[in-house]
Design an enzyme around this catalytic site. Structure first.
Site, PDB file in Angstrom:
ATOM      1  N   LYS B  64     -42.314 -24.854  15.724  1.00  0.00           N
ATOM      2  CA  LYS B  64     -43.634 -25.052  16.448  1.00  0.00           C
ATOM      3  C   LYS B  64     -44.549 -25.424  15.756  1.00  0.00           C
ATOM      4  O   LYS B  64     -44.616 -24.925  14.410  1.00  0.00           O
ATOM      5  CB  LYS B  64     -43.790 -23.679  17.156  1.00  0.00           C
ATOM      6  CG  LYS B  64     -44.897 -23.519  18.259  1.00  0.00           C
ATOM      7  CD  LYS B  64     -45.112 -22.163  18.694  1.00  0.00           C
ATOM      8  CE  LYS B  64     -46.126 -22.130  19.799  1.00  0.00           C
ATOM      9  NZ  LYS B  64     -46.341 -20.762  20.623  1.00  0.00           N
ATOM     10  N   SER B 141     -46.462 -20.469  25.450  1.00  0.00           N
ATOM     11  CA  SER B 141     -46.896 -21.644  24.813  1.00  0.00           C
ATOM     12  C   SER B 141     -45.874 -22.382  24.100  1.00  0.00           C
ATOM     13  O   SER B 141     -45.921 -23.664  23.677  1.00  0.00           O
ATOM     14  CB  SER B 141     -48.053 -21.177  23.881  1.00  0.00           C
ATOM     15  OG  SER B 141     -47.473 -20.485  22.872  1.00  0.00           O
ATOM     16  N   SER B 165     -45.185 -16.021  24.803  1.00  0.00           N
ATOM     17  CA  SER B 165     -45.277 -17.474  24.521  1.00  0.00           C
ATOM     18  C   SER B 165     -43.719 -18.010  24.050  1.00  0.00           C
ATOM     19  O   SER B 165     -43.429 -19.132  24.283  1.00  0.00           O
ATOM     20  CB  SER B 165     -45.883 -17.882  23.358  1.00  0.00           C
ATOM     21  OG  SER B 165     -47.457 -17.840  23.988  1.00  0.00           O
TER      22      SER B 165
END
Lengths: 521, 503
Positions: B64, B141, B165
Site C-alpha cells: 500500500k 482505504s 480499511s
C-alpha cells in the site's frame, strides 16, 4: 522571617497557597507598600548523549546546522518516537534532588502549534501527567523555601534565524527533539534577587546531579517568569508572563521593570491585563507579545504512540541510592572537614564550571580534585595548596581549572614531600611551577631528585657551608648582625636561600646564621 | 499494445528501463491495471532482482502506498506527497525483502488511508476487478491492495487498517484480509493516520497464504513504541494455543465440536442488506452442521463505536497531518508576492489547502475541533470512555482472557465458558457502484460503511475477512472472524475452516 516549612507537608495545594500568602515580606525600599510575587518556569536541556525520542546525537552551538538530525527529528512520515531511558533517569535524578514526588505513572501529550522549527506541528510534552510533582528548593541566602509545582519532560524545538538581508528564515534542526526538563515553581519568590538566587541554586543543583549544563548563555537553560504585584495584606494580583529570558542578570532587570510597570498601572487605577510579554534588553523594558484572548489553543492530546511511562519503586530507589552529592551537602561536608567558608566557596565556585558529562556521568571538578588529594591527608593543608598555590599559578597563566593538568597524584605526593620536610615549601612551590610550565607528568619525587631538592641529612653541613660562604661574601652585613641589627639578617637569609636554590629551609638558615654569627662574637 | 496507465507519470522507473522484456509483471497485469487502477507505481526489474531465498521466495507482494519504500515513491495518494520518496524502508518492507518476497509495486489507496471506498486518491479511484465493466468500488482505504490480489496481479498485498480499511475492501473484492492485533506488526515506516488504531495487515486469496506472511511480519520491533513486547506475545500465544486445543485437535477429523462461535446481535443494523445476512447464515449453518456451537452474544456498547471511532481517528489524524507544512518535504506552495507572511499559519495554509484532498481536510477540521479546549471533554474524552466500554464488552465474552490486562481475572466459570471467536458480516452491503449517490454525496453517510469494522479497531483485536460467496447481485460478500487480542492464529484457523466450507 517566616519559615514556610509547613508547606513541605503534603497538604492540599490551596492550603499551601493560603499558608504561603502569609509569608512575611521585608519592606522593599524600591516599592514600599507593595509585594512582588514571582514564579519561574525553567527549561533546562537534558545533558543526554542522544535526543529525547530519537537516536540523533545532541549538539552544542558549535556544530554546523542540520548535522544532528535523523528522519524522526524532521518529522518524516512513517517515523515514530522512542523514549530515551537516559533522559528519564536524569529527570528522576533532578526530581529527587528537588524533593519531588516521582510519579509512578506519567504520560506524554502532544501540544500543537505551527512553526517552522517544529517540524511535526506538535511538541511532545507531559501536560496531563508530569514526571514529578510537589518538590522544594531551599535558598540559603534568602532563607526561603521555594515549592516546585512539577517537572515535565518535553522536546526542544529547532532554531529559526531570520536573515533580514536575504529576507528569508533559515532553520536548524540540530536542537529539535533534544530533551528538556520544564521545572515549574510555585509563585513563592518575593523579589528579583530571590528569583536570581533561585535560578542560580537550580543551575548548581542540575550541574551537581549531572542532568543539565544549566548554561544560560549557551541557551541550555531558559527562563519564563510570572510576575504579579499586590498591595500588602491584599490578595495576589494579575500576573504577566515574561518569556525567553536568557541571563540571570536580565531576568532580574526584567522582573524589576515589570514590577514597576504593574505598580504604576495600579497606582493610576488601571488594571493589569494578563498577558505574555517579551523583554527588550536594550531599553530594559517589557513589551506585550499577546494577551489572554490571543492565547493559542494548543489542542493537547495524549500521544497515541507512546505508552504511559511506568516507573517502579525499585527503579526510583536505585536512582535515589546512587544520587550524586547535592551542593548544600557538599558545602556542609567541606565545612565539617575543617575548611573555612571562604575555601569551601572557592572550591564550589570553581566546581560550577566543571564539565557535565553526557548521560549523567559526573564531571570531575575542584571538589572531586580536593576529595581525592585530601584522602589520608590534612584537608586544610590540601585546600591551602589548591586554593593558594595551584589556583594562583593557574590564574597567573590565565588557565581555568578545567585546563589543569597537574594530577591529583602529583599534588598528593608534592604535599607529602613538603609535609614530611623532605623538601622545603619553597622547593615544593618551585616544583609546582615547573610541572605546570612544562606540562610534566613526572612525579614530584623524581623531579626533586633530578633537581637535587631533597633536604638530606648531609644538608646540615651544606647549610653551614652556604652560610659561611654568604658571611664571607657579605662581611659588612654579617658585622651588622653581629652588632645586633637583626633587620640585616633577612638579607643574609635571602642570599643563602638563593645560593641553595631553595633547598634550604628558611627557618633553619636563620638559626644557622644566628649560631654562626653569635659564636664568632 | 500496452494501454497507458491511468497515471502514467507514476511509472517512471518503467519508462526509463523500457517496459518490454524487462518486467516480470506480465502484459496481462498491465492491461488489468489500466482497467482497475490498483497499482500506482511498479517496481523496476533491478529493484526486484534482489529477491533472495527466504520463506517468501517467489511470493509477489504489492505494498500500500502509505507504507514507506526507499526505492519507490510513497505518495499516500495525496497531492501533498505526490513526489515524495522516503529515505527508508518500513520494517514490514525490510522483513518482506529479507524473506525473499518480490515487491512488485505500490498499491492505490484513499488519501492517507482516510476513506472507505478508495475514491479519495490523487491517482483516481480503484475499480473493483470482480467485474470492472460495472465500475464498482473496491472499497477502502486499502482498495488497491485488495484489487491487486483479487485481479491476480500479485499473490499477497500489504494494506493498513485503521477502522476497517483492510476488511472492507477485502469483503468488496472477495479476498482474505487480516487486520492483526494492534501492536503485533510493526508500524515503523507506516505513514500515520491514527496511531492508536493503525495496523498493517495482509491480504491474499487464501487464509493459508495470509498466515504464511503473518509468520514473517509478526515480529517485535523496538522502533515501534506501541509494539507488543516479546513477553506479551509469548503469553498471548500460549493462551491462544491452550484455548484452541479445545477444538482444533478434533477438527482434523472434520468435527468442530468444542468450537464456540459468538454471533453479536448488535452487528445486524437496519442498514444491513438482506442478501448479506443470507450469506452469513449459510456459513453459520455449515459450521453448526460440523459441530460448532453457535451462541448469540451481546456487545452493548457497539452502537456508540462509530461516533467514538470518528472522533478519535479524526483527532489523531488532525495531529498527524500537522507535519505536512511544505517546509521539510512534500508539496510547497510559495506565498504570492505581497502576501501577508507575518503569521506562520498564513504561509502554511497555501500548501495545506492545495496539498490535502477534501476528505482529509474534513477530518482535520473535525479532529482539530474535537481537541480544542472547549470540546475536548465532551468529544475526545467521551470517545475514550466509549472505547474502554467497547474493550470491556469484548473481554466479557471471549474465552481467552486479554493478555494486555495486567490484572489477572479468574478463569471464566464452567457454565460461562466464553466464545472462541465472533462471527459477523464484514460490510453492510456489497461493493457500491462508483457513481453511486453514496460516493458522490459528501455527507457522513459514507461513514456508516465502517459500522461493523470499527469496534475491533477500537479494541485492537484481530479481525479477519473471509469471502463467503456471492450475494444475489453476483458480488462478493465477506464475513469477519474476530478473536481476543493476540489470538490472530485462532481467527485464521477458523478462517481456514470457513474457506473450506464455502463453495
Amino acid at each position: 522571617m517566616l519559615r514556610v516549612g509547613q508547606c513541605l507537608l503534603p497538604l492540599s495545594r490551596s492550603y499551601c497557597r493560603c499558608v504561603h500568602t502569609t509569608r512575611l515580606v521585608k519592606e522593599d525600599p524600591r516599592w514600599p507598600g507593595w509585594n512582588v510575587v514571582v514564579g519561574i518556569e525553567v527549561h533546562a536541556q537534558i545533558k543526554s548523549r542522544q535526543k529525547l525520542f530519537s537516536h540523533a546525537l545532541t549538539s552544542d552551538l558549535s556544530e554546523p546546522p542540520n548535522t544532528h538530525v535523523v528522519s524522526f527529528d524532521a518529522a518524516f512520515p512513517g517515523t515514530l518516537p522512542r523514549l530515551n531511558p537516559k533522559c528519564v533517569e536524569l529527570g528522576v535524578r533532578t526530581a529527587i534532588a528537588l524533593n519531588c514526588q516521582v510519579q509512578r505513572r506519567s504520560a506524554f501529550d502532544r501540544k500543537h502549534y505551527f512553526y517552522p522549527d517544529l517540524p511535526s506541528g506538535y511538541q511532545i510534552t507531559q501536560h496531563y501527567a508530569p514526571l514529578a510533582t510537589d518538590g522544594t528548593l531551599r535558598l540559603s541566602e534568602e532563607d526561603a523555601v521555594v515549592r516546585i509545582k512539577q517537572i515535565q519532560l518535553e522536546q526542544d524545538t529547532g532554531k529559526t534565524t531570520f536573515d533580514p538581508r536575504r529576507r528569508i528564515s533559515t532553520i536548524d534542526l540540530n536542537r529539535a527533539g533534544t530533551g528538556l526538563m520544564e521545572i515549574v515553581s510555585e509563585p513563592d519568590l518575593r523579589s528579583p534577587e530571590e528569583a536570581g538566587e533561585y535560578v542560580r541554586a537550580l543551575q548548581a543543583l542540575l550541574r551537581s546531579v549531572g542532568s543539565s549544563d544549566g548554561n544560560m548563555e549557551q541557551g541550555s537553560l531558559r527562563c519564563d517568569v510570572n510576575v504579579s504585584v499586590n498591595r500588602q495584606h491584599e490578595s495576589l494580583g494579575t500576573r504577566c508572563e515574561i518569556k525567553n529570558l536568557n541571563s540571570v542578570k536580565f531576568m532580574m532587570v526584567a522582573i524589576t521593570c515589570e514590577a514597576f510597570r504593574q505598580i504604576e498601572l495600579l497606582e493610576k487605577g488601571l488594571p493589569v491585563i494578563q498577558e505574555t510579554r517579551g523583554f527588550d534588553e536594550a531599553s530594559a523594558a517589557t513589551f506585550s507579545l499577546r494577551n489572554k484572548e490571543d492565547a493559542p489553543d494548543y489542542r493537547y492530546m495524549p500521544d497515541p504512540n507512546l505508552p504511559p511511562l511506568l516507573l517502579d519503586q525499585t527503579y526510583i530507589n536505585t536512582i535515589r541510592q546512587s544520587m550524586p552529592e547535592l551542593p548544600q551537602e557538599t558545602r556542609s561536608r567541606l565545612l565539617a572537614q575543617g575548611l573555612s567558608e571562604r575555601d569551601a566557596d572557592v572550591l564550589m565556585a570553581i566546581d560550577m564550571g566543571r564539565e557535565v558529562g553526557y548521560d549523567g556521568v559526573l564531571g570531575h571538578g575542584a571538589v572531586a580534585y580536593f576529595d581525592t588529594v585530601s584522602r589520608g591527608r590534612d584537608p586544610k593543608v590540601v585546600v591551602n595548596w589548591i586554593t593558594h598555590e595551584l589556583l594562583g599559578q593557574l590564574a597567573l597563566r590565565k588557565e581555568t581549572f578545567k585546563e589543569n593538568r597537574f594530577s591529583t597524584e602529583q599534588l598528593g605526593e608534592l604535599i607529602d614531600l613538603v609535609q614530611s620536610k623532605r623538601i622545603t615549601g619553597t622547593s615544593g612551590r618551585m616544583l609546582l611551577r615547573h610541572i605546570l610550565t612544562h606540562g610534566s607528568s613526572e612525579m614530584p619525587s623524581k623531579l626533586a631528585e633530578k633537581m637535587s631538592l631533597f633536604v638530606s641529612a648531609s644538608d646540615s653541613t651544606s647549610l653551614e657551608t652556604w652560610c659561611k660562604e654568604v658571611i664571607e661574601a657579605l662581611p659588612e652585613e654579617a658585622q651588622a648582625v653581629r652588632n645586633g641589627n637583626m633587620n640585616v639578617l633577612n638579607k643574609l637569609v635571602g642570599r643563602v636561600m638563593k645560593t641553595s636554590k631553595g633547598r634550604a629551609d628558611a627557618k633553619a638558615v636563620r638559626n644557622a646564621l644566628q649560631d654562626l654569627l653569635s659564636t664568632k662574637m | 499494445m500496452l494501454r497507458p496507465l491511468r497515471c502514467s507519470g507514476h511509472l517512471r522507473a518503467l519508462n526509463i528501463l523500457g517496459y518490454h522484456a524487462r518486467l516480470i509483471t506480465s502484459q496481462a497485469t498491465y492491461d488489468k491495471n489500466a482497467d482497475i487502477n490498483a497499482l500506482v507505481f511498479t517496481a523496476s526489474e533491478t529493484a526486484r532482482k534482489s529477491v533472495g531465498t527466504g520463506p517468501l521466495r517467489e511470493v509477489s507482494v504489492a505494498v500500500k502506498d502509505n507504507i514507506c519504500t526507499s526505492d519507490m515513491p510513497t505518495s499516500c495518494s495525496s497531492p501533498m506527497l505526490r513526489n515524495f520518496h522516503s529515505p527508508f524502508d518500513a520494517t514490514v518492507v525490510q522483513l518482506l525483502r529479507s524473506a525473499g518476497a518480490d515487491i512488485i509495486g505500490k498499491a492505490n489507496c484513499d488519501e492517507f488511508g482516510m476513506g472507505s471506498l478508495n475514491v479519495y486518491s490523487v491517482h483516481g479511484p480503484v475499480v473493483n476487478p470482480h467485474e470492472p465493466n460495472e465500475r464498482r468500488s473496491a472499497g477502502g482505504s486499502s482498495g488497491g491492495s485488495a484489487a491487486a490480489v483479487a485481479a491476480g496481479m500479485c499473490d499477497v498485498s500489504l494494506g493498513t487498517d485503521t477502522g476497517g480499511s483492510i476488511r472492507l475492501p477485502a469483503a468488496y473484492c472477495g479476498v482474505v484480509g487480516l487486520k492483526p492485533s494492534y501492536g503485533v506488526i510493526s508500524r515503523w515506516g507506516v505513514v500515520s493516520f491514527a496511531d492508536s488504531l493503525d495496523c498493517v495487515g495482509i491480504m491474499a486469496r487464501s487464509v493459508k497464504q495470509v498466515q504464511r506472511v503473518f509468520g514473517t511480519l509478526g515480529q517485535y520491533d523496538y522502533r515501534d513504541p506501541s509494539a507488543a513486547t516479546p513477553e506479551t506475545r509469548e503469553k498471548a500465544s500460549q493462551a491462544c494455543s491452550r484455548s484452541m486445543q479445545e477444538w482444533l485437535s478434533i477438527s482434523q477429523g472434520g468435527s468442530l465440536q468444542g468450537l464456540r462461535i459468538g454471533i453479536p446481535q448488535e452487528y445486524f443494523p437496519a442498514e444491513l442488506s438482506s442478501s448479506i445476512t443470507e450469506s452469513l447464515r449459510h456459513v453459520i449453518d455449515a459450521l453448526q452442521s460440523r459441530g460448532a456451537q453457535v451462541i448469540p452474544v451481546s456487545l452493548p456498547s457497539t452502537p456508540y463505536a462509530l461516533s467514538a471511532y470518528y472522533v478519535i481517528a479524526s483527532a489523531e489524524a488532525s495531529s498527524n497531518m500537522a507535519r505536512y507544512d511544505g517546509v521539510e518535504y512534500g508539496l510547497r506552495v510559495d506565498p504570492p508576492p505581497g502576501a501577508d507572511t507575518t503569521k506562520t499559519a498564513n504561509v502554511y495554509a497555501l500548501t495545506r489547502s492545495k496539498g490535502f484532498g477534501k476528505e482529509v481536510q474534513r477530518r482535520i477540521l473535525l479532529g482539530a475541533y474535537a481537541l480544542t479546549a472547549d470540546a475536548f471533554d465532551n468529544y475526545f474524552l467521551q470517545a475514550q470512555r466509549v472505547r474502554k466500554l467497547i474493550r470491556a464488552d469484548f473481554n466479557k465474552i471471549f474465552h481467552v482472557a486479554n493478555p494486555l490486562n495486567s490484572t489477572h481475572s479468574p478463569e471464566p466459570q464452567s457454565e460461562v465458558r466464553g466464545v472462541h471467536v465472533l462471527l459477523h458480516p464484514s460490510a453492510i452491503r456489497t461493493a457500491p457502484p462508483l457513481d453511486d449517490a453514496l460516493i458522490r454525496d459528501d455527507g457522513l453517510e459514507a461513514y456508516v460503511q465502517d459500522v461493523l469494522t470499527v469496534p475491533a479497531s477500537l479494541a485492537g483485536l484481530p479481525a479477519l475477512n473471509v469471502p463467503a460467496g456471492l450475494a444475489e447481485d453476483g458480488w462478493p460478500v465477506g464475513v469477519s472472524v474476530v478473536a481476543q487480542w493476540g489470538c490472530d492464529e485462532m481467527a485464521m484457523e477458523v478462517g481456514k475452516i470457513i474457506q473450506e466450507i464455502v463453495p
